[in-house]
Design a protein around this motif. Sequence first.
Motif, mmCIF file in Angstrom:
data_model
loop_
_atom_site.group_PDB
_atom_site.id
_atom_site.type_symbol
_atom_site.label_atom_id
_atom_site.label_comp_id
_atom_site.label_asym_id
_atom_site.label_seq_id
_atom_site.Cartn_x
_atom_site.Cartn_y
_atom_site.Cartn_z
ATOM 1 N N LYS A 102 -34.806 -33.601 0.341
ATOM 2 C CA LYS A 102 -36.137 -33.317 1.058
ATOM 3 C C LYS A 102 -37.148 -34.622 0.726
ATOM 4 O O LYS A 102 -38.188 -34.580 1.101
ATOM 5 N N ASP A 103 -36.436 -35.511 0.111
ATOM 6 C CA ASP A 103 -36.982 -36.610 -0.470
ATOM 7 C C ASP A 103 -36.449 -37.934 -0.347
ATOM 8 O O ASP A 103 -35.962 -38.599 -1.161
ATOM 9 N N PHE A 104 -36.443 -38.381 1.019
ATOM 10 C CA PHE A 104 -35.540 -39.443 0.978
ATOM 11 C C PHE A 104 -36.095 -40.858 0.611
ATOM 12 O O PHE A 104 -37.242 -40.935 0.670
ATOM 13 N N LYS A 105 -35.117 -41.757 0.150
ATOM 14 C CA LYS A 105 -35.989 -42.972 -0.400
ATOM 15 C C LYS A 105 -35.075 -44.289 0.516
ATOM 16 O O LYS A 105 -34.050 -44.287 0.510
ATOM 17 N N GLU A 106 -35.983 -44.876 0.929
ATOM 18 C CA GLU A 106 -35.618 -46.292 1.821
ATOM 19 C C GLU A 106 -35.013 -47.229 0.831
ATOM 20 O O GLU A 106 -33.941 -47.916 1.403
ATOM 21 N N SER A 107 -35.163 -47.047 -0.443
ATOM 22 C CA SER A 107 -34.316 -47.987 -1.418
ATOM 23 C C SER A 107 -32.760 -47.641 -1.359
ATOM 24 O O SER A 107 -32.107 -48.375 -1.990
ATOM 25 N N TYR A 108 -32.236 -46.430 -0.842
ATOM 26 C CA TYR A 108 -30.797 -46.108 -0.805
ATOM 27 C C TYR A 108 -30.185 -47.170 -0.273
ATOM 28 O O TYR A 108 -28.871 -47.491 -0.641
ATOM 29 N N ASP A 109 -30.603 -48.007 0.727
ATOM 30 C CA ASP A 109 -30.253 -49.113 1.419
ATOM 31 C C ASP A 109 -29.063 -48.568 2.429
ATOM 32 O O ASP A 109 -28.862 -49.209 3.419
ATOM 33 N N HIS A 110 -27.977 -47.558 1.785
ATOM 34 C CA HIS A 110 -26.782 -47.314 2.691
ATOM 35 C C HIS A 110 -26.352 -46.034 2.252
ATOM 36 O O HIS A 110 -26.504 -45.645 1.061
ATOM 37 N N ILE A 111 -25.486 -45.439 3.248
ATOM 38 C CA ILE A 111 -24.814 -44.062 2.578
ATOM 39 C C ILE A 111 -23.647 -44.308 3.216
ATOM 40 O O ILE A 111 -23.410 -44.609 4.568
ATOM 41 N N ILE A 112 -22.571 -44.004 2.501
ATOM 42 C CA ILE A 112 -21.281 -44.227 2.875
ATOM 43 C C ILE A 112 -20.536 -42.409 3.110
ATOM 44 O O ILE A 112 -20.941 -41.971 2.014
ATOM 45 N N LEU A 113 -20.022 -42.480 4.255
ATOM 46 C CA LEU A 113 -19.521 -41.230 4.440
ATOM 47 C C LEU A 113 -18.119 -41.109 4.772
ATOM 48 O O LEU A 113 -17.383 -42.085 5.393
ATOM 49 N N GLN A 114 -17.191 -40.244 4.276
ATOM 50 C CA GLN A 114 -15.938 -40.023 4.639
ATOM 51 C C GLN A 114 -15.690 -38.592 5.026
ATOM 52 O O GLN A 114 -16.234 -37.742 4.304
ATOM 53 N N ILE A 115 -14.876 -38.585 5.900
ATOM 54 C CA ILE A 115 -14.626 -36.946 6.532
ATOM 55 C C ILE A 115 -13.157 -36.896 6.737
ATOM 56 O O ILE A 115 -12.472 -37.772 7.343
ATOM 57 N N ARG A 116 -12.601 -35.849 6.215
ATOM 58 C CA ARG A 116 -11.254 -35.591 6.341
ATOM 59 C C ARG A 116 -10.890 -34.255 6.903
ATOM 60 O O ARG A 116 -11.265 -33.273 6.513
ATOM 61 N N VAL A 117 -9.987 -34.398 7.817
ATOM 62 C CA VAL A 117 -9.422 -33.104 8.569
ATOM 63 C C VAL A 117 -7.861 -33.176 8.394
ATOM 64 O O VAL A 117 -7.199 -34.198 8.719
ATOM 65 N N TYR A 118 -7.379 -32.467 7.618
ATOM 66 C CA TYR A 118 -6.066 -32.441 7.205
ATOM 67 C C TYR A 118 -5.205 -31.016 7.588
ATOM 68 O O TYR A 118 -5.676 -30.066 7.580
ATOM 69 N N ASP A 119 -3.963 -31.099 7.755
ATOM 70 C CA ASP A 119 -2.993 -29.859 7.742
ATOM 71 C C ASP A 119 -2.425 -29.889 6.266
ATOM 72 O O ASP A 119 -1.615 -30.712 5.949
ATOM 73 N N GLU A 120 -2.846 -28.653 5.900
ATOM 74 C CA GLU A 120 -2.464 -28.560 4.230
ATOM 75 C C GLU A 120 -1.329 -27.839 4.252
ATOM 76 O O GLU A 120 -0.969 -26.784 4.874
ATOM 77 N N ASP A 121 -0.270 -28.159 3.307
ATOM 78 C CA ASP A 121 0.945 -27.678 3.191
ATOM 79 C C ASP A 121 1.341 -27.297 1.664
ATOM 80 O O ASP A 121 2.618 -26.594 1.638
ATOM 81 N N GLY A 122 0.390 -27.390 0.902
ATOM 82 C CA GLY A 122 0.586 -27.029 -0.568
ATOM 83 C C GLY A 122 0.368 -25.945 -1.111
ATOM 84 O O GLY A 122 0.689 -25.449 -2.309
ATOM 85 N N LEU A 123 -0.443 -24.970 -0.562
ATOM 86 C CA LEU A 123 -0.784 -23.802 -0.910
ATOM 87 C C LEU A 123 -0.129 -22.539 -0.344
ATOM 88 O O LEU A 123 0.218 -22.639 0.832
ATOM 89 N N SER A 124 0.084 -21.505 -1.104
ATOM 90 C CA SER A 124 0.729 -20.341 -0.979
ATOM 91 C C SER A 124 -0.319 -19.586 0.265
ATOM 92 O O SER A 124 -1.369 -19.783 0.268
ATOM 93 N N ASN A 125 0.371 -18.501 0.906
ATOM 94 C CA ASN A 125 -0.624 -17.632 1.745
ATOM 95 C C ASN A 125 -1.547 -16.993 0.793
ATOM 96 O O ASN A 125 -2.737 -16.851 1.164
ATOM 97 N N LYS A 126 -1.252 -16.564 -0.361
ATOM 98 C CA LYS A 126 -1.846 -15.677 -1.375
ATOM 99 C C LYS A 126 -3.178 -16.754 -1.744
ATOM 100 O O LYS A 126 -4.234 -16.167 -1.904
ATOM 101 N N GLU A 127 -2.864 -17.969 -1.972
ATOM 102 C CA GLU A 127 -3.962 -18.803 -2.563
ATOM 103 C C GLU A 127 -4.971 -19.116 -1.262
ATOM 104 O O GLU A 127 -6.201 -19.018 -1.516
ATOM 105 N N ILE A 128 -4.468 -19.261 -0.021
ATOM 106 C CA ILE A 128 -5.134 -19.756 0.983
ATOM 107 C C ILE A 128 -6.261 -18.350 1.318
ATOM 108 O O ILE A 128 -7.353 -18.547 1.534
ATOM 109 N N ASP A 129 -5.648 -17.298 1.282
ATOM 110 C CA ASP A 129 -6.404 -15.910 1.473
ATOM 111 C C ASP A 129 -7.481 -16.065 0.593
ATOM 112 O O ASP A 129 -8.740 -15.740 0.734
ATOM 113 N N SER A 130 -7.162 -16.285 -0.776
ATOM 114 C CA SER A 130 -8.378 -16.065 -2.080
ATOM 115 C C SER A 130 -9.252 -17.007 -1.623
ATOM 116 O O SER A 130 -10.537 -16.598 -1.897
ATOM 117 N N ILE A 131 -8.799 -18.267 -1.509
ATOM 118 C CA ILE A 131 -9.902 -19.199 -1.222
ATOM 119 C C ILE A 131 -10.913 -19.212 -0.030
ATOM 120 O O ILE A 131 -11.918 -19.249 -0.121
#
Length: 326
Positions: A102-131
């Motif tokens: 709600k209170d942007f500051k011009e002194s921030y100078d820059h914002i670095i963004l990273q966006i990641r979309v992955y196919d995840e294979d490490g969790l069980s069906n039960k874990e994914i359902d819970s999450i």
Amino acid sequence: MKQWWFASEKFTNGFTQLKSPTEGDLQDRNFKDAQKLSITAEQAWVKDDFDRLFNKDNDVIIASKYQIGPRRIVDKVHFLRKNYPEKKLIGPFFHPNIYATKDFKESYDHIILQIRVYDEDGLSNKEIDSIQGALSAVGTSSTIAFPAFSPIAGLATGIANSLVSLVDTMNDHDRIIDGTIRLEVNKPDSQGYDHLQPGFLICFNGKVDGSDLHLGDDKQIYSDIQNGVLYESNSYIVLRIRRAFLESPDYEADEHAATLLSEIENGKKGKATDALSFVRETFDSYTSFKKLRRVKELQSKGVLTDDEQELLNELLEDASIAEFLR
């Protein structure tokens, strides 16, 4: 050829053309002090099925990071769904906010963004359902949106640890989209800066020529707007930057708390100086707030005892809050 492209929020007949993020879109594109700013993940489209050999669809996770100044980068999870078919639009998300203030500051100078979309294979069906269940529940939603919370709230220990581990080791899974961009604050045009400006950012799964592509007002990419032909050559995700603060339950408090927990964990991993600095800043703010609230309480009383008057005098002379009492 670029991985990141920009689209104006001004649509003509339902479409807006993609262009380089180095191009300034509006005369008033700059963000000024005290303005509102929100960066959100809108929706994604995935071209390929990475689990075809296993006769199932992708287990899709969408996560982001951002960094402003020296603060530690905080992970956020926006979407997690098992067996989600390819070539099907993903979104809207339960937790679209990547960053909001709600209170942007011009002194921030820059914002670095990273966006990641992955196919995840490490969790069980039960874990994914819970999450996945927690992601859509009001009471435990922050536990998933900010994985730093999960070891201490809302989820069973094993599932919480799995979520943290998943985010930390995401690069070990099948990458669908992984892109990072540095958005410069109020920099001049024609000098190679990628601008922070209102509109849409589109991140593809690699470098593409987007100069002939258009974003539709349905937030899908089109290769031929005359005939309504959708673009299907590469996976992509659409983000939006706007002069607004998107309300969500306790977003600012949750974000700061997640940052604090991340800094504490960072300190355990040997980077104690950086972690201690943020933790000290947090508690200094908390202490100052308590002092100011106590001043207001004492000043609102009609008659003070000698001890209360002595305390009030001490607080009024406290250098740490003096500037807020003028």
